[in-house]
Design a protein around this motif. Sequence first.
Motif, short mmCIF file in Angstrom:
data_model
loop_
_atom_site.label_atom_id
_atom_site.label_comp_id
_atom_site.label_asym_id
_atom_site.label_seq_id
_atom_site.Cartn_x
_atom_site.Cartn_y
_atom_site.Cartn_z
N ASN A 234 -17.28 26.53 26.26
CA ASN A 234 -17.69 25.77 25.06
C ASN A 234 -16.53 25.13 24.30
N LEU B 252 -19.46 22.30 28.95
CA LEU B 252 -19.34 23.47 28.08
C LEU B 252 -19.36 24.76 28.89
N LYS C 86 -22.52 26.70 19.63
CA LYS C 86 -23.23 25.96 20.68
C LYS C 86 -23.97 24.74 20.16
#
Length: 607
Positions: free
Chosen positions: A254, A249, A79
């Motif tokens: 993502n 995302l 992330k």
Amino acid sequence: MPRIAVNFIRDRLIPAVNIEAFIGQYVTLKRQSSNNYTCCCPFHHEKTPSFVVTPSKQMFYCFGCKEHGNAIDFVMKFKNLSFVEAVEEVAQFAGLNVEYEQGSGGFEKADTYKLYYELMDRCASYFVKCLNSSPEGKDYFIKKRELSEDTIIKARLGYAPDSWDYIHNIAKNTDEYKKLIELGMVVDKGDRSYAMFRGRVMIPIIDGRGRVISFGGRTLGDAKPKYLNTAESPIFRKRHELFGLYETLQANRNRPARIVIVEGYMDVIALRQFGCSFAVASLGTATTKEQMELMFRYTKQVVCCYDGDFAGRNAAWHALETATAVLKADREIRFAFLPPEHDPDSLVRAEGLSAFTRTLDASVSYPEFLIKHISDKYDLSDPGQRSPFLNEVLYFIRRIPEMTLQAVCVSELARKAGLEEELLYEMLKSVRLNSRDEKEWEKEAGTVKKEGTVNLLTTPMRRLIAFILQQPTLVSTVYERFNLDKLQHLCKDAAIKGNVDLSLFLNLIKEKPDITPAGFIETVRGSVREKYVRNLIEAEFIPKKADGSEFSPEVRADLFSKLIKETLGMPLKQEIERLRLRGDSITKEEMEAMSLLNRMLTKHGIS
């Protein structure tokens, strides 16, 4: 930022996290054996799964790209979070409150940042409320921009009332009001202060974790400036953020196949309404190197979409120059140009998403745009202009740090100029960059000399420490039986290289018998030992069964004993021989030491 207590991470957080459940939020894991789970690696493209999660070690490892670590490492990479943000996310999953080092001001700093985000979220909610009671604001979004109610709600679009002091409806006290000044929502002139945004429709800017960090405001009339953005603040750096990235995302787990970067906030919102889930925009500036790096963390292809006019092509050229330094063999940047009469917003409204998708599919590659942009400055039918054209293109190609991209550009230039590639390569060799470009090229291409890496398992001590780091639970069960406290003293007295690290990790196991390899990483994170420890944890030298599972504890304990023998054998023998050579001059203490060493040799079966 606050300093999180290492003991909290190692002793409370990591043991509390079920790593396969945590990573399973983001990827689909399948049980490989009683000890492991596997899937295709989320960090590189592959068809055969090589990404393995081992709950007993609280670790993951990819045999393809070599990414590895614990739950914190995973979410940092997956992330694009900072270490502190990653710890906070893992702690939230585990249901724990983050603990900070005493004296670091952690609680105060954490509370300050928490309040920053809370205030910006409160501003967004206030603007949404004001929009619902503002006919002119609603008309702008619904009638002029043709946005649906659902789009308006999901984007948290709002309206800032045409008032100087509405901020008092948001700030509950003087401290909060001061924080809003720091966040750029209030203009402070010393003798007076007032709301930054007045009589504007408001677009919240969201960071990668879904938090409001800034706002863009657009006037409804002819007031200048038409667009107004909050200045940089403790939680907002525009070079490092992208409008719409969080939503991209979220919509693509993502890992979007591609990301398209357009010029305006409303372009992104309109594209999203029509089904394009991978559009972002820079924040009032030309696309930065940091933003390019950010996009390439999540995708392998970035498409820069601009107007087809002169300004649009110049913007595309700036993006190409910016991207040059960050391109690698597995990264691709392309350039798409819209019809002269359209921007992304108007194109999808007039012709639908398929027309926009066709524009993206017709995008040109980096080498094509590079050659085309430079060639447009010259009349190549004039022999006198061909030489400066070649010089300019070759100079630029020479600046490209990625060699494979250089090769493709040379090939494209050969096609355009009608010359042999071999000739162009000879010309390229003679190109000399100016000092600034040369340093930048060396930096990005990695030609700056670096210390070579060595095989970490070349000595018995390193193999012993690697075993301890990989098998802490087993080491804990044999700690007393193998007299590991005495082992530490012997290694220290014999001055065996690595004895300090040996004592560090054995003492950690003695103190925390349930420590895992993931816990060792948190002990050394950010220190000079971190890379060394990670490499030893991932070193493959402990035999396994054919199905990949571990041998019995007895078999592994036997291997541990053999590693101790290898580590002690030669140094102890050398020390005994040194004492023997003292002859009659040997002291009583040295005689006792020699006797102890002999007993240790016998105990561990060292002949």
